[in-house]
Design a protein around this motif. Structure first.
Motif: not given
Length: 497
Positions: A47, A49, A56, A77-78, A80-82, A116, A119, A123
């Motif tokens: 990812t 990060s 993670r 919220h976990r 995410d894009i990654d 994107r 995602h 949300h």
């Protein structure tokens, strides 16, 4: 992570976790090493990060391990894009498309923007689950198994959510549950069963089959079980969408009031959660409270084998299990569920009563047989199920027919992969005779295919043996003895694990 009474969307863990957690304690049912996460995720890209998806989620695992009776109120919220990116690249490139007709390659053309957008819809709560496309595949007994092929974006979101939920439920699941879990395989379940029969007092085997399990999972009970640990309503709403999305067959939409589609990415995890509460916790308590002798339990998805020291325990457990399953809209298959005498004394007992050899049972592709070693001591024998061997040979025959006019080298490369894949699973100790038989039949099928593609072909057996020797792997045992491997993986095994 918050208590049930709390409603806020604050982070998962309210207070700071200790910095010295140490190694987690082994499970009470079967001590084992620390979970290493899903090995399949190792082939996904890093990812942004620079931390892996599994790393993670360490915070979630620690919270789940320390607070086993609390609910997670902030999980969505976990995703995410990654996480979605890793899930997309985890999927098979050539998998069949769902009702939307979108393939992995189609999505790849603009995958960054597509993820994107996905995602954002997730949300904004505007994501809609599509019905699964119904397809049937033949079973080994000749019947057809219904599969549900989900749309590509449903697969991506399901895979991402599975990884998040695994971080929680891998802490909760018991040691004798092996099906579709990270770092656990079918051979781990086979090893545990072999060790239980060989090293503990097992005289009876209950081979239990839950009738149409994936088709009869009760949706209301499924959501109630999830609510024991999941307090995030967005996650529960997402799972409910998949359960009730329906199936598309021959252009007709059929609603689904029960069941979870086989083939869906999230179905194995949902099945494990359902049976964790319906069977695992109950069975573990039953053997502690009611059993008079040793009890060994192995479950791989909906395939269950239970070993008993005493016949009375076995009969009472079977009756109690039928009652327990009925409370949750499940039932044992009347023809496939059997209670048999099995173990070191089964042959002698049946011989004294004039009943012949001990009965056998099937589990995960192998027939389990009461045998003897060279010294006359009891020995568990495992051989490939006859119907599985015949089904594999039938597929090879059809594959050769498709490749009828390919060169010998092209056919040999394909056959090498197929035969090696078969050996990788079936090449266990005591199964060498079945492997030799399989290899012999493959040689014969290949020889017949070469003879039939031309009237001028006069391939002899001596030439065929040279060709097969050049291209096909020789049958040999690839797996260690199950008791040895089980002891190496679980050096501190507790009685009854």
């Amino acid at each position: 992570m918050m208590h049930e009474q709390e409603k806020s969307d604050s982070p998962i863990v309210a207070e700071k976790l200790t910095n010295r957690l140490g190694r987690p304690g082994a499970e009470s049912v079967e001590p084992r090493g620390e979970a290493k996460g899903n090995m399949d995720w190792q082939r996904t890209r890093r990812t942004q990060s620079r931390a892996s998806v599994s790393q993670r989620l360490d915070h979630v695992r620690q919270a789940a391990r320390q607070r086993k009776k609390e609910r997670f109120t902030a999980l969505f919220h976990r995703i995410d894009i990654d996480m979605l990116e890793a899930a997309y690249f985890w999927l098979k490139r050539k998998a069949a498309a769902g009702v939307d007709g979108v393939t992995w390659a189609d999505y790849e053309i603009n995958w960054e923007n597509n993820l994107r957008d996905l995602h954002g819809r997730l949300h904004r709560q505007s994501y809609r689950a599509l019905p699964t496309r119904r397809q049937y595949i033949p079973k080994s007994d000749g019947r057809m198994r219904p599969l549900g092929i989900a749309a590509l974006e449903d697969k991506i979101v399901q895979r991402a959510l599975v990884e998040v939920l695994n971080a929680i439920y891998e802490v909760d699941f018991l040691g004798f549950s092996y099906g579709f879990r990270p770092a656990r395989s079918q051979h781990d379940a086979l090893d545990a069963l072999a060790a239980g029969i060989a090293q503990t007092r097992v005289n009876w085997i209950l081979d239990a089959d839950i009738s149409r399990f994936f088709d009869t999972v009760n949706h209301d009970w499924m959501l109630k079980f999830l609510e024991h640990r999941i307090g995030d309503t967005r996650v529960l709403r997402l799972i409910s969408k998949w359960l009730r999305a329906g199936t598309m067959e021959d252009g007709e939409l059929n609603p689904t009031d029960e069941g979870t589609p086989q083939g869906a990415v999230i179905s194995p995890l949902l099945a494990n959660i359902y049976l964790h509460y319906v069977f695992d916790l109950w069975a573990n308590q039953w053997r502690k409270r009611h059993a008079m002798g040793n009890v060994v339990i192995i479950r791989y998805a909906d395939d269950i084998v239970v070993g008993f020291e005493k016949g009375g325990d076995a009969k009472r457990f079977q009756r109690a299990m039928q009652t327990r399953l009925a409370q949750f809209a499940l039932a044992l298959h009347p023809d496939k569920t059997r209670l048999i005498a099995f173990g070191r004394f089964a042959a002698q007992d049946r011989s004294e009563r004039g009943l012949g050899k001990p009965q056998t049972f099937n589990f995960l592709g192998f027939t389990h047989i009461c045998g003897r070693d060279r010294n006359g001591k009891f020995m568990l024998l495992r051989k490939t199920r006859r119907d599985r061997l015949q089904a594999a040979l039938k597929e090879i025959k059809q594959g050769l027919r498709i490749r009828w006019h390919h060169s010998i080298a092209e056919q040999g490369r394909w056959l090498r992969r197929v035969v090696q894949g078969y050996f990788n699973y079936h090449a266990v100790p005591t199964n060498i005779r079945a492997m030799n038989s399989f290899r012999h039949h493959v040689d014969d099928l290949w020889r017949r295919a070469l003879l039939r593609r031309s009237q001028r072909d006069h391939t002899t057996w001596s030439r065929m043996k040279r060709i097969c020797s050049d291209w096909l792997p020789a049958p040999r045992v690839l797996h260690p003895w199950p008791v040895v491997r089980f002891a190496a993986k679980h050096p501190r095994q507790e009685p009854g694990a």
